[in-house]
Motif scaffolding. Structure first.
Motif, PDB file in Angstrom:
ATOM      1  N   SER A 167     -38.878 108.313 -19.251  1.00 42.02           N
ATOM      2  CA  SER A 167     -38.626 107.014 -19.700  1.00 42.02           C
ATOM      3  C   SER A 167     -39.735 106.228 -19.463  1.00 42.02           C
ATOM      4  N   VAL A 168     -40.666 106.697 -18.793  1.00 45.07           N
ATOM      5  CA  VAL A 168     -41.894 105.708 -18.456  1.00 45.07           C
ATOM      6  C   VAL A 168     -43.117 105.914 -19.450  1.00 45.07           C
ATOM      7  N   LEU A 169     -43.505 104.912 -19.889  1.00 42.52           N
ATOM      8  CA  LEU A 169     -44.647 104.920 -20.927  1.00 42.52           C
ATOM      9  C   LEU A 169     -46.216 105.009 -20.021  1.00 42.52           C
ATOM     10  N   ASP A 170     -47.092 105.319 -20.747  1.00 44.63           N
ATOM     11  CA  ASP A 170     -48.430 105.443 -20.291  1.00 44.63           C
ATOM     12  C   ASP A 170     -48.715 104.133 -19.374  1.00 44.63           C
ATOM     13  N   GLN A 171     -48.570 102.815 -19.873  1.00 45.76           N
ATOM     14  CA  GLN A 171     -48.780 101.791 -19.299  1.00 45.76           C
ATOM     15  C   GLN A 171     -47.476 100.860 -19.409  1.00 45.76           C
ATOM     16  N   HIS A 172     -46.759 101.039 -18.178  1.00 48.53           N
ATOM     17  CA  HIS A 172     -45.263 100.562 -18.302  1.00 48.53           C
ATOM     18  C   HIS A 172     -45.294  99.172 -17.769  1.00 48.53           C
ATOM     19  N   VAL A 173     -45.575  98.692 -16.546  1.00 48.38           N
ATOM     20  CA  VAL A 173     -45.338  97.512 -16.058  1.00 48.38           C
ATOM     21  C   VAL A 173     -46.589  96.984 -15.121  1.00 48.38           C
ATOM     22  N   GLN A 174     -46.602  96.005 -14.997  1.00 44.08           N
ATOM     23  CA  GLN A 174     -47.772  95.284 -14.241  1.00 44.08           C
ATOM     24  C   GLN A 174     -47.157  94.401 -13.072  1.00 44.08           C
ATOM     25  N   LEU A 175     -47.414  94.606 -11.804  1.00 44.64           N
ATOM     26  CA  LEU A 175     -46.997  93.856 -10.680  1.00 44.64           C
ATOM     27  C   LEU A 175     -48.151  92.962 -10.194  1.00 44.64           C
ATOM     28  N   PHE A 176     -47.933  91.615 -10.225  1.00 43.84           N
ATOM     29  CA  PHE A 176     -48.820  90.724  -9.755  1.00 43.84           C
ATOM     30  C   PHE A 176     -48.300  89.799  -8.892  1.00 43.84           C
ATOM     31  N   PHE A 177     -48.943  88.838  -8.197  1.00 44.66           N
ATOM     32  CA  PHE A 177     -48.750  87.739  -7.245  1.00 44.66           C
ATOM     33  C   PHE A 177     -49.199  86.292  -7.853  1.00 44.66           C
ATOM     34  N   SER A 178     -48.258  85.595  -8.093  1.00 46.48           N
ATOM     35  CA  SER A 178     -48.530  84.005  -8.612  1.00 46.48           C
ATOM     36  C   SER A 178     -47.674  83.021  -8.063  1.00 46.48           C
ATOM     37  N   GLU A 179     -48.083  82.008  -7.779  1.00 49.08           N
ATOM     38  CA  GLU A 179     -47.186  80.575  -7.455  1.00 49.08           C
ATOM     39  C   GLU A 179     -46.445  80.941  -6.500  1.00 49.08           C
ATOM     40  N   GLY A 180     -47.029  81.993  -5.319  1.00 47.55           N
ATOM     41  CA  GLY A 180     -46.285  81.973  -4.363  1.00 47.55           C
ATOM     42  C   GLY A 180     -45.243  83.121  -3.888  1.00 47.55           C
ATOM     43  N   TRP A 183     -44.263  89.059  -9.104  1.00 44.58           N
ATOM     44  CA  TRP A 183     -43.883  89.014 -10.395  1.00 44.58           C
ATOM     45  C   TRP A 183     -43.969  90.363 -11.174  1.00 44.58           C
ATOM     46  N   VAL A 184     -43.296  90.688 -12.100  1.00 49.32           N
ATOM     47  CA  VAL A 184     -43.491  91.939 -12.898  1.00 49.32           C
ATOM     48  C   VAL A 184     -43.617  91.658 -14.327  1.00 49.32           C
ATOM     49  N   LYS A 185     -44.252  92.166 -14.938  1.00 54.58           N
ATOM     50  CA  LYS A 185     -44.724  92.199 -16.536  1.00 54.58           C
ATOM     51  C   LYS A 185     -44.402  93.447 -17.344  1.00 54.58           C
ATOM     52  N   ASP A 186     -43.483  93.245 -18.205  1.00 52.17           N
ATOM     53  CA  ASP A 186     -43.220  94.243 -19.017  1.00 52.17           C
ATOM     54  C   ASP A 186     -44.262  94.675 -19.959  1.00 52.17           C
ATOM     55  N   LEU A 187     -45.063  95.861 -19.995  1.00 53.82           N
ATOM     56  CA  LEU A 187     -46.197  96.091 -20.874  1.00 53.82           C
ATOM     57  C   LEU A 187     -45.756  97.126 -21.866  1.00 53.82           C
ATOM     58  N   THR A 188     -44.272  97.296 -22.050  1.00 48.76           N
ATOM     59  CA  THR A 188     -43.975  98.371 -23.025  1.00 48.76           C
ATOM     60  C   THR A 188     -43.801  97.752 -24.581  1.00 48.76           C
ATOM     61  N   GLY A 189     -43.757  96.286 -24.486  1.00 48.53           N
ATOM     62  CA  GLY A 189     -43.361  95.786 -26.008  1.00 48.53           C
ATOM     63  C   GLY A 189     -42.164  95.917 -26.338  1.00 48.53           C
TER      64      GLY A 189
END
Length: 239
Positions: A167-180, A183-189
């Protein structure tokens, strides 16, 4: 970005269990096979078709066919070997395994969707600043520690954390840190990523005890706070 055309792929099923159906996609990558997460999904009992049989990947305004099956994918009657690539043009026909399902590949440009899709593309691909913060991910017996974010998670070996899951795509999610906070970002579209069972809208904060599912079929993690992400199915390996 407003000058980037939205090219819609139309898959017309000529022969096979989906004969007569027409599917349309504007994704940058289309997967074909028996996996539930495939864009073009064939019945589970159609064993001649591999679980992940082929991929169609957009490269600029061109489309690349990548065969993933030992049973071959046929392009206009020519067999494409495992991991072999070939460019497609509108009007080509594909057959997934000898005597398998047959489809027609068509493309069209939808001008009215250019700006809307381009803005979404900008939001998904906006760069986030690097932050010196800890992150620990436990997936099965694998434990990885990171000192800097963002990181990407996906099936590709180019990702910072690789997960080999259907179920995982080549580029699936990004995890980052912001505003203390994390966060998780959906890269699947495709709005595939869920927090507590609800799809996120491109990005969302991670709060302690949130359940993060990379798709409806998993894998699923619990965010324990302090940069700790633990796969729920691997309780015996928990922190």
């Amino acid at each position: 970005m407003a000058n980037i055309p939205v090219i819609v792929i139309r898959i017309v099923h000529i022969d096979g269990p989906l004969k007569g159906e027409i599917q349309e996609f504007s994704d940058s990558e289309i997967s074909i096979g028996r996996y539930p997460e495939c864009h073009v999904q064939f019945p589970k009992d159609l064993r001649i078709v591999s679980r992940l049989h082929a991929r169609i990947v957009r490269e600029g305004n061109r489309f690349m066919l990548i065969n993933k099956s030992k049973n071959f994918t046929y392009l206009n009657g020519k067999p494409i070997q495992v991991q072999e690539e070939a460019y497609l043009k509108s009007g080509d026909w594909l057959m997934f395994a000898e005597g398998g399902p047959k489809v027609s590949f068509l493309t069209k440009v939808e001008e009215g969707r250019r700006l809307e899709e381009a803005k979404k593309h900008d939001e998904i691909n906006v760069r986030v600043q690097k932050k010196q913060v800890p992150l620990v991910i436990r997936y099965g017996p694998t434990l990885r520690q990171f000192k800097t974010l963002p990181i990407t998670i996906g099936k590709s070996q180019n990702c910072d954390f690789t997960i080999d899951h259907p179920s995982v795509l080549d580029q699936h999610v990004q995890l980052f840190f912001s505003e203390g906070q994390y966060w998780v970002k959906d890269l699947t579209g495709r709005n595939s990523v869920l927090i507590n069972g609800q799809p996120i809208n491109i990005k969302a904060p991670l709060n302690p005890d949130n359940q993060l599912a990379l798709s409806n079929q998993g894998p699923t993690f619990v965010f324990l706070g302090d940069g700790r992400l633990n796969e729920i199915k691997s309780d015996r390996f928990s922190f």
